[in-house]
Motif scaffolding. Structure first.
Motif, short mmCIF file in Angstrom:
data_model
loop_
_atom_site.label_atom_id
_atom_site.label_comp_id
_atom_site.label_asym_id
_atom_site.label_seq_id
_atom_site.Cartn_x
_atom_site.Cartn_y
_atom_site.Cartn_z
N GLY A 28 75.24 8.26 36.15
CA GLY A 28 74.56 8.13 35.51
C GLY A 28 73.47 9.16 34.54
N SER A 29 72.32 8.86 34.41
CA SER A 29 71.68 9.55 33.51
C SER A 29 71.89 10.75 34.06
CB SER A 29 70.08 9.65 33.53
OG SER A 29 69.44 8.60 34.87
N SER A 48 73.08 2.02 39.43
CA SER A 48 74.42 1.48 39.31
C SER A 48 74.31 2.95 37.80
CB SER A 48 74.35 0.57 38.18
OG SER A 48 75.66 0.51 37.53
N ALA A 49 75.42 3.90 38.09
CA ALA A 49 76.12 5.17 37.74
C ALA A 49 76.04 4.44 36.31
CB ALA A 49 76.77 5.76 38.12
N ILE A 50 76.64 3.56 35.76
CA ILE A 50 77.44 2.83 34.19
C ILE A 50 76.59 2.62 32.94
CG2 ILE A 50 77.65 0.81 33.03
CD1 ILE A 50 78.91 -0.58 36.80
N GLY A 51 76.88 3.21 32.24
CA GLY A 51 75.94 3.43 31.70
C GLY A 51 77.11 3.19 29.76
N ARG A 52 76.64 3.91 29.14
CA ARG A 52 77.77 3.56 27.90
C ARG A 52 78.41 5.90 27.26
NH1 ARG A 52 77.61 -0.90 24.95
NH2 ARG A 52 76.07 -2.41 25.93
N THR A 73 79.07 1.32 18.69
CA THR A 73 77.98 1.43 19.84
C THR A 73 78.26 1.92 20.46
OG1 THR A 73 76.36 -0.45 19.03
CG2 THR A 73 76.52 0.23 21.58
N PRO A 74 78.41 2.58 21.54
CA PRO A 74 79.65 3.20 22.79
C PRO A 74 79.40 2.39 23.32
CG PRO A 74 77.93 4.81 21.73
CD PRO A 74 77.52 3.62 21.24
N TRP A 75 80.93 1.71 24.05
CA TRP A 75 81.27 0.98 25.14
C TRP A 75 81.14 1.22 26.01
CZ3 TRP A 75 87.55 0.52 23.11
CH2 TRP A 75 87.26 -0.41 22.15
N PRO A 76 80.56 0.30 27.10
CA PRO A 76 80.17 0.51 28.36
C PRO A 76 81.22 1.28 29.19
CG PRO A 76 79.94 -1.35 28.04
CD PRO A 76 80.72 -1.20 27.16
N VAL A 77 80.29 2.30 29.80
CA VAL A 77 81.34 3.28 31.13
C VAL A 77 81.04 4.07 32.22
CG1 VAL A 77 81.25 5.26 29.58
CG2 VAL A 77 83.56 4.88 31.08
N ALA A 78 81.62 5.01 32.96
CA ALA A 78 81.00 5.32 34.27
C ALA A 78 81.29 6.55 34.14
CB ALA A 78 80.52 4.28 35.47
N HIS A 79 80.86 7.20 32.86
CA HIS A 79 81.79 8.26 33.29
C HIS A 79 81.96 9.65 33.90
CE1 HIS A 79 78.54 10.65 30.80
NE2 HIS A 79 78.12 9.34 30.33
N ARG A 248 81.39 -11.53 35.48
CA ARG A 248 81.97 -11.23 33.89
C ARG A 248 82.62 -10.45 33.66
NH1 ARG A 248 76.54 -11.29 34.34
NH2 ARG A 248 75.01 -9.83 33.48
N GLY A 249 83.46 -9.88 34.52
CA GLY A 249 83.95 -8.14 34.07
C GLY A 249 83.31 -7.52 34.83
N TYR A 250 84.47 -5.79 34.44
CA TYR A 250 83.84 -4.97 35.77
C TYR A 250 83.60 -3.91 34.13
CZ TYR A 250 89.31 -3.82 34.70
OH TYR A 250 89.95 -3.27 33.75
N VAL A 251 83.85 -2.77 34.82
CA VAL A 251 83.35 -1.87 33.87
C VAL A 251 84.14 -0.95 34.22
CG1 VAL A 251 82.13 -0.12 32.72
CG2 VAL A 251 81.04 -1.98 33.30
N ARG A 252 85.00 0.05 32.99
CA ARG A 252 85.97 1.11 33.76
C ARG A 252 84.89 1.90 34.18
NH1 ARG A 252 90.19 3.30 29.78
NH2 ARG A 252 91.59 3.45 31.80
N GLY A 253 85.87 2.97 35.05
CA GLY A 253 84.70 4.08 35.38
C GLY A 253 86.14 5.09 35.65
N GLU A 254 85.03 6.66 35.89
CA GLU A 254 86.07 7.68 35.77
C GLU A 254 85.32 8.50 37.07
OE1 GLU A 254 86.89 9.79 31.55
OE2 GLU A 254 85.08 10.38 32.17
#
Length: 971
Positions: A28-29, A48-52, A73-79, A248-254
């Protein structure tokens, strides 16, 4: 908890033990998460560690998108924070620097995470070499292949090793020298489950003893992400809500995750820490579902039924299930329906706890299943079901038989299932269970007495920076408030780590925090009294034991050692009995010379035998200073204890008769000054200890005059306490008496070389007859020459005395004669138990073989992953920017020489500048790597060198042709 009787306690013969975890997960941050402890804390915190995407990274990615798809605007991601290509300092792992120079970012992370998993498992990497270790990787992202082999790119053969998905785990296999299966699976989102299934199967069938399972996922190519965006399966607002009514959907994660699996029987025998058992795995497929990528409820339910039937386990036994849980409506609906069909049974007395990690770390796709396995293992290990991040309002499809934890549930799960579902249609499930309490690793071990009251704790690495990094993370476990017990610490550092060329050792008193400052000093590159090293070496040093003479005693010698070291106390008592000496450590009152010298002899012999019996140390040579030659002859195997005791007793008793006649004075004088003073004051040189250290012997009045003279001139001098006028004419009247006392002395050839201080040369053991000892009483001590004779090659000198006194003299001889000589001592008057431990520490850092007193296998320590320092590129092109002519050529030649030396199979010297590289062991692949490394440093990035011969000098000349002209200095 399920009804129906107790859970089975026997561990299935096919179960695998999960013993090590390494990971990089989004933080996350904050920084990326590393290690199982950080991952577990994140699971419990459920933030949640999800951000952009970071702005800078997004700008570079957006350039690759079609203009219509670009977004400000950057797309959402857990990077993750991806490393630079080629940034792995491979030397820390004992590999060549060039091995890390061409690794891709994912290969770098895979190698680091696997190294951390192996360290967490407490396995020395060298033990994994050979065909009994397999490496299994799941990956589905084409990111690096698209970058390396995209339009207008110009890859070389070297780039195939970093750009191909099938090569991600190759650096791991090369590092560890594994020769079992090396397999990459791509079944999309279930890839790491397929890898786990293959690993578990190979372990169950006995094809391997250890399996390293890896899951990787990066989200670096925006064109790939665009397909998911267009498909409407991603949560645009970045909120991933597994099994929630608002999903309503998922977010890609690394993610990069690795686990170490071992055959359970082997893990238990080695006292490994087992996070969880992998009892059964099974892969299947959706078959003819509603469409490609569409989930199939019947196929999922069938797979779950089959896996539990095959495992012989009723589904109601499952306490917790980590599902795929992507938070897509279709996906959650199908999965929950399958779970209800299999697990919603009347036999259960409470709903099945269901969870997902994707609300926390995003959907790690190919790594997602293994990420779930890690979460399940930590849940079993800690006995807590963590909350599911992002879940607040239950999806009605959960029904009555399924529930999602929104806060930690402290009902220890015993059986946990993990599901992995692939967009490809490949699906899988793993059954995991808690390890039986009786099979958990031993936590304790040695008492303070069993190690002599002090420990030498070894740590090593191929590089000094690696030693410092290891010390930084080891310190809390070995010296912090929550430190482990001594036996466990020693077992971990000795058995569970490899021993490399750069070595250090920390001295420690068992079960105390006293060594904390020494560990901190090691981590920070500072010296400390309780720290030995770090030093670098490749081969064992020669070991010489030096036994001190008069002046080596101190009033409380042996007292603490006898109290805290039963082994030393036993050896000392045996010598004292042989001497028939009434003295015991701690006796009050002043000792006469005879008792003092005999007690010193006894302590010296006991110290030597303690070093031999506890650490297996055996000297290559021994040398004794005056009375110390008696102990040396015994330790060398020349004089049995009874004869050595007889000699010590007779010699000391006779010398006591002349104590009143004079004494000894040690002074810092060279040979010329010493001879001049002996002539002036009627004295004799008793000892030539070094080029600037002598001992003078004579009557008291002459010595008084000498001391006054030296003191007035500012020359350092010391009266040797209780000393007789030894090695002078004063002993001549004792020589015949000593000969009579030693009649029948029978020296043996000995097992260890002895260097005589009568001659300063090695002596045959059988020559140490009574005649030798009679001559030795009168002859001066040639300690300087003996030191030179002993130090043939790199030598560690260990002074075996209650109080070390010969170190300065040996240091002076070392400096004058340029000897490779290091010096330590087994005696420590301030803290006696540290003495033998210090010798072991020096032996270790000088690569001298030794055994350790840590005989009981224990569970590995809980240690945070060591930090990784990126390799710093040598900008040699910057160094030559303003150079020309000979100076420029010298820098280029040196750089080529360095690169070749890193690749060559033999040592490369300045004499090899015109040697064919093939004769240096540089093969064709090495040449490609060399070319790529040299050309990548040039600003124009050429693809080939001008014509050249395969030699260092010719390659350097060709490289110079490609260099830009020297920059003009405008200053």
């Amino acid at each position: 908890m399920a009804r129906g009787g107790p859970l089975r306690t026997p561990v299935p013969s096919t179960s695998a033990a999960l013993t090590g975890i390494g990971l990089r997960l989004p933080g996350g941050s904050g920084p990326d998460l590393r290690g199982p402890d950080r991952a577990w804390n994140a699971l419990l915190a459920a933030e949640s560690a999800i951000g952009r995407y970071p702005e800078e990274r997004w700008r570079a990615m957006a350039e690759r998108l079609h203009p219509e798809d670009r977004s400000d605007t950057p797309w959402p991601v857990a990077h993750l924070t991806l490393p630079e290509a080629g940034s792995l300092d491979a030397t820390v792992l004992g590999m060549r620097a060039t091995e890390g120079a061409h690794l891709s970012p994912t290969q770098t992370l895979v190698t680091q995470v696997v190294a951390e998993a192996i360290a967490d498992a407490g396995l020395a990497p060298s033990t994994l070499a050979g065909p009994s270790t397999g490496v299994y990787l799941g990956n589905a992202t084409p990111d690096e292949a698209l970058t390396t082999f995209g339009r207008r790119s110009r890859p070389g053969l070297v780039d195939l090793a970093s750009g191909g998905a099938g090569m991600l785990a190759t650096p791991v296999s090369r590092w560890l020298d594994t020769r079992g299966p090396l397999v990459t699976f791509d079944t999309s989102c279930s890839a790491s489950m397929a890898a786990l299934d293959a690993a578990h199967r190979d372990l169950a069938q006995g094809r391997v003893d250890t399996a390293i399972v890896i899951g990787t996922n990066t989200c670096a190519d925006p064109v790939v992400i665009r397909a998911f965006v267009e498909g409407g399966v991603l949560a645009e607002d970045g909120a991933c809500l597994p099994y929630d009514v608002g999903a309503r959907g998922y977010v890609r994660g690394e993610a990069v995750v690795a686990v170490v699996l071992r055959r359970y029987v082997r893990a238990r025998a080695d006292q490994d820490r087992v996070y969880a058992l992998i009892d059964h795995t099974l892969m299947g497929a959706d078959g003819r579902s509603a469409g490609t990528g569409m989930p199939s409820r019947p196929a999922q339910a069938e797979l779950l039924t089959r896996v539990y039937d095959q495992a012989g386990l009723s589904p109601e036994r499952v306490d917790y299930l980590i599902g795929h849980g992507t938070a897509t409506r279709a996906g959650d609906r199908a999965e929950l329906a399958a779970l209800r069909q299999v697990f919603d049974r009347p036999e259960r007395d409470r709903p099945l706890l269901v969870g997902s990690v994707k609300g926390l770390w995003g959907h790690a796709e190919a790594a997602s299943a293994l990420t779930g396995v890690v979460a399940a293992a930590l849940s079993l290990h800690h006995g807590i079901v963590p909350p599911t991040t992002g879940h607040t309002e239950p999806n009605p499809d959960l029904g009555e038989g399924l529930t999602v934890a929104t806060e930690a549930v402290e009902i220890p799960p015993k059986v946990v299932g993990v599901t992995g579902l692939g967009f490809s249609g490949a699906i899988g499930h793993t059954i995991m269970s808690r390890v039986p309490a009786a099979a958990r690793g031993r936590r304790g071990g040695l008492t303070s007495a069993s190690v002599g009251g002090a420990l030498a704790l070894p740590v090593s690495s191929p590089t000094e920076s690696g030693v410092r990094a290891a010390a930084e993370v080891l310190a809390p476990a070995v010296a912090g408030p929550g430190r482990a017990r001594a036996g466990r610490i020693g077992d971990h550092l000795v058995r569970r780590r490899d021993h490399h060329r750069v070595r250090a050792a920390v001295l420690s008193v068992p079960n105390t925090a006293g060594s904390a400052e020494a560990w901190e000093a090691l981590a920070q590159g500072r010296s400390h009294p309780d720290l030995v090293g770090p030093t670098e070496g490749r081969s064992p040093w020669r070991q010489v034991w030096v036994f001190g003479g008069q002046g080596s005693a101190h009033p409380r010698m042996g007292l603490r050692l006898c109290r805290e070291d039963p082994m030393f106390a036993e050896h000392l008592e045996a010598v004292l009995r042989e001497l028939e000496l009434p003295w015991r450590p701690g006796d009050t009152g002043e000792l006469g010379l005879a008792f003092l010298q005999q007690a010193t002899f006894a302590v010296q012999v006991a110290l030597a035998h303690t070093l031999r019996d506890r650490y297996g140390l055996v000297p290559d040579a021994v040398v004794g200073h005056s009375m110390g030659e008696v102990a040396a002859a015994h330790v060398a195997g020349i004089l049995p204890l009874d004869q050595a005791a007889r000699l010590a007793r007779a010699r000391s008793t006779l010398l006591e008769r002349i104590v009143h006649e004079g004494g000894l004075v040690a002074a810092q004088l060279d040979a010329h000054e010493a001879q001049e003073l002996t002539d002036r004051y009627g004295l004799e040189i008793a000892c030539r200890n070094s080029p600037r250290d002598v001992v003078l012997s004579g009557d008291r009045d002459s010595l008084d005059a000498l001391v006054a003279d030296l003191t007035e001139r500012g020359v350092r001098n010391t009266r040797v306490s209780q000393a007789p006028p030894a090695h002078s004419r004063h002993v001549e009247g004792l020589q015949s008496l000593l000969a009579a006392e030693l009649e029948g002395l029978r020296p043996e050839p000995g097992e260890v070389e002895m260097v005589s201080t009568v001659t300063g040369r090695p002596i045959v053991g059988t020559d140490l007859t009574a005649d030798y000892w009679v001559r030795q009483l009168r002859a001066p001590v040639e300690f300087e020459q003996a030191t030179i004779s002993c130090a043939s090659g790199a030598t560690l000198a260990v002074e075996i005395s209650p109080r070390p006194v010969l170190g300065p003299a040996m240091a002076h001889t070392r400096a004058r004669h340029h000897l490779t000589l290091d010096i330590t001592a087994a005696g420590d008057p301030e803290h006696e138990p540290l003495g033998p431990a210090r010798v072991a520490a020096h032996a270790y850092t000088h690569h001298i073989p030794l055994t350790w007193p840590f005989t009981a296998a224990c569970a590995p320590l809980e240690v945070e992953p060591a930090p990784w320092t990126p390799t710093v590129s040598d900008r040699w092109t910057d160094r030559i920017a303003h150079l020309e002519g000979v100076e420029r050529h010298a820098v280029v030649l040196d750089q080529v020489h360095r690169e070749v030396a890193d690749l060559a199979a033999v040592e490369v010297t300045d004499h090899d500048l015109d040697t064919d590289l093939a004769d240096l062991g540089v093969n064709s692949l090495h040449l490609l790597s060399l070319r790529a490394t040299l050309l990548q440093a040039l600003p124009q990035r050429p693809t080939a060198l001008p014509d050249h011969q395969p030699t260092i000098r010719s390659i350097a000349k060709a490289l110079e042709e490609l260099l830009p002209p020297p920059a003009t200095n405008t200053a």
